[in-house]
Design an enzyme around this catalytic site. Structure first.
Site, mmCIF file in Angstrom:
data_model
loop_
_atom_site.group_PDB
_atom_site.id
_atom_site.type_symbol
_atom_site.label_atom_id
_atom_site.label_comp_id
_atom_site.label_asym_id
_atom_site.label_seq_id
_atom_site.Cartn_x
_atom_site.Cartn_y
_atom_site.Cartn_z
ATOM 1 N N ARG A 185 38.068 53.086 49.360
ATOM 2 C CA ARG A 185 38.988 53.181 50.502
ATOM 3 C C ARG A 185 38.522 54.186 51.556
ATOM 4 O O ARG A 185 38.803 54.015 52.733
ATOM 5 C CB ARG A 185 40.390 53.544 50.007
ATOM 6 N N LYS B 265 51.361 39.636 36.088
ATOM 7 C CA LYS B 265 52.737 39.174 36.262
ATOM 8 C C LYS B 265 52.854 37.922 37.112
ATOM 9 O O LYS B 265 52.475 37.908 38.270
ATOM 10 C CB LYS B 265 53.577 40.278 36.908
ATOM 11 N N GLY C 213 44.217 45.294 43.833
ATOM 12 C CA GLY C 213 43.581 46.534 43.405
ATOM 13 C C GLY C 213 42.781 46.373 42.131
ATOM 14 O O GLY C 213 41.626 46.805 42.052
ATOM 15 N N GLY D 223 49.014 44.945 47.612
ATOM 16 C CA GLY D 223 50.370 44.525 47.967
ATOM 17 C C GLY D 223 50.435 43.973 49.380
ATOM 18 O O GLY D 223 51.074 42.946 49.635
HETATM 19 P P1 ADP Z 1 45.660 42.848 40.979
HETATM 20 O O1 ADP Z 1 45.850 44.363 40.991
HETATM 21 O O2 ADP Z 1 44.240 42.471 41.237
HETATM 22 O O3 ADP Z 1 46.642 42.161 41.879
HETATM 23 P P2 ADP Z 1 47.305 42.538 38.641
HETATM 24 O O4 ADP Z 1 47.832 43.907 38.866
HETATM 25 O O5 ADP Z 1 48.229 41.400 38.856
HETATM 26 O O6 ADP Z 1 45.961 42.325 39.501
HETATM 27 O O7 ADP Z 1 46.815 42.381 37.133
HETATM 28 C C1 ADP Z 1 45.770 43.149 36.595
HETATM 29 C C2 ADP Z 1 45.917 43.324 35.122
HETATM 30 O O8 ADP Z 1 46.142 42.091 34.471
HETATM 31 C C3 ADP Z 1 44.679 43.904 34.472
HETATM 32 O O9 ADP Z 1 44.930 45.225 34.077
HETATM 33 C C4 ADP Z 1 44.424 42.995 33.272
HETATM 34 O O10 ADP Z 1 44.142 43.692 32.080
HETATM 35 C C5 ADP Z 1 45.725 42.252 33.146
HETATM 36 N N1 ADP Z 1 45.575 40.972 32.445
HETATM 37 C C6 ADP Z 1 44.755 39.948 32.731
HETATM 38 N N2 ADP Z 1 44.839 38.979 31.799
HETATM 39 C C7 ADP Z 1 45.757 39.387 30.894
HETATM 40 C C8 ADP Z 1 46.273 38.830 29.693
HETATM 41 N N3 ADP Z 1 45.860 37.645 29.243
HETATM 42 N N4 ADP Z 1 47.205 39.533 29.012
HETATM 43 C C9 ADP Z 1 47.610 40.742 29.464
HETATM 44 N N5 ADP Z 1 47.157 41.319 30.600
HETATM 45 C C10 ADP Z 1 46.233 40.652 31.303
HETATM 46 MG MG MG Z 2 47.366 45.588 40.071
#
Ligand code: ADP
Ligand code: MG
Length: 394
Positions: free
Chosen positions: A37, A189, A347, A371
């Site tokens: 960043r 999520k 992130g 976000g």
């Molecule tokens: P981003 O920050 O890129 O938007 P998220 O915050 O939605 O992504 O999700 C990231 C997290 O999702 C990671 O820490 C990863 O470990 C978790 N994750 C991915 N696949 C699974 C899974 N099958 N079960 C539990 N957690 C998962």
């Molecule tokens: Mg995240």
């Protein structure tokens, strides 16, 4: 009206410019673990310094509770910024250097106050002695906060180069994207990502679903998912999207195989199984799905590399554990092969790409705002952009 850019501010020589950056970097024991960043904010700062402006940099760091807290001091960030700029960078209110980083904005509760009057009074203090405001913290433009929103009203204001670049890319993902257009969603999520699915479904050709959210999709189709992540309250919403995709002729691709484990741990026993047979291993109903399987990874990679526009948000598996990083690795690699625009948002996704050793320049764009980029792609109003004249998609 469109976004007011730097050139709308006129000559900046000798003028005092306040810049809102997003220098909210991860720190471990006071050491910056990822300076992405800070690097992303360099083009605007260099441009202002080259124009002979004097520059005050504002940012938040972490979530201090509206009062000074050394753990969240921006001092190490000022030091790193000085190294990257190759010049002296001052720190704190007392500094009279040409470029100075002020202490963490969130040491004052008015920065994030719900009360517009409190935010306004903070913004007026931040504006004291300055001639113009440049807003360049893309990661915070979805927030109505004093240094993001009110400050842009108090002073003549414009967007910096990072915000302009981020917007340019995000607009290409929503307005006339080059086809085929594939969106890859994963992460933890489903509920975080439904808004994006909703807004992008009519625009994409293919939607690939991996990560923790895939299990809610499998469950929606009636398959057992063991102890994998599952958001029961989203099952109906997911069914509705599956039906709508069919009507729209959009291909939603779900995994055909997944890697399941007997525990959520780096050294868990694991096995690859067909996606509709998750409970048919020695782990039984205890199985936890932690990655997409190799067959799925290959199919996703093929769909991605054949696309002209790709947006990826959310790791395909628990990439933090090497045993479950293969799906994320394969998808990242495929993005680097896209003949067109490839964008990584989120992130954790950006962190995954860097942790797996991919150079940033191998992607079309890595968004600095998780976000903010998601809210943009959901078609939401972003106060920090609207205050800069931006009116959204037509
Ligand atoms: P981003 O920050 O890129 O938007 P998220 O915050 O939605 O992504 O999700 C990231 C997290 O999702 C990671 O820490 C990863 O470990 C978790 N994750 C991915 N696949 C699974 C899974 N099958 N079960 C539990 N957690 C998962
Ligand atoms: Mg995240």
């Amino acid at each position: 009206m469109t976004l007011r850019t730097l050139d709308t501010l006129g000559a900046l020589s000798g003028r005092r410019v306040v810049v809102r950056c997003d220098l909210n970097v991860p720190l471990k024991d006071g050491v910056i673990t990822d300076d992405g960043r800070i690097r992303a904010s360099l083009p605007t700062l260099r441009r202002l310094l080259d124009a002979d402006a004097s520059v005050t940099v504002l940012s938040h760091l972490g979530r201090p509770e509206g009062k000074p807290d050394e753990r969240y001091s921006l001092r190490p960030v000022a030091v790193r910024l000085g190294e990257l700029l190759g010049r002296e960078v001052g720190f704190g209110e007392e500094s009279d250097a040409t470029i100075t980083v002020r202490e963490n904005l969130r040491f004052d509760p008015r920065e994030t106050s719900k009360d517009a009057g409190e935010r306004r009074s903070y913004a007026e203090e931040l504006a004291a002695g300055a001639d113009v405001f440049v807003s360049d913290g893309f990661g915070v433009v979805h927030r109505k906060q004093a240094s993001v929103y009110e400050l842009a009203e108090v002073l003549p204001s414009a967007a910096g180069l990072l915000i302009a670049a981020e917007l340019d890319v995000l607009e290409r993902l929503t307005t006339n994207p080059a086809k085929p257009y594939t969106v890859v969603l994963g992460g933890s999520k489903v509920s975080d990502k439904l808004g994006v699915i909703d807004h992008l479904l009519p625009r994409v050709d293919t939607l690939l679903i991996g990560g923790g959210m895939l299990f809610t999709f499998l469950a929606a189709q009636g398959h057992p998912v063991g102890r994998s992540l599952l958001e029961r309250d989203q099952l109906d919403a997911v069914r509705e999207y599956l039906a709508r995709a069919e009507t729209l002729g959009v291909r939603i691709v779900l995994p055909t195989d997944v890697v399941v484990a007997d525990a959520f741990a780096a050294d868990a026993h694991h096995e690859t199984v067909p996606a509709d047979r998750i409970e048919d291993t020695a782990f039984g109903a205890e199985a936890i799905g932690l990655d997409i399987g190799p067959e799925t990874a290959e199919a996703f990679a093929e769909a991605i590399s054949a696309s002209r526009t790709v947006f990826w948000n959310g790791p395909m598996g628990v990439f933090e554990f090497p045993a479950f990083a293969a799906g994320t690795q394969r998808v990242a690699e495929a993005l680097t092969e896209v003949d067109g625009l490839s964008v990584v948002g989120g992130g954790d996704s950006a962190a995954a790409v860097r942790a797996l050793g991919f150079g940033e320049d191998r992607f079309g764009h890595i968004s600095t705002g998780g976000g903010a980029s998601l809210e943009f792609l959901e078609g939401k109003h972003l106060p920090g952009l609207e205050v800069l004249g931006w009116e959204g998609e037509s």
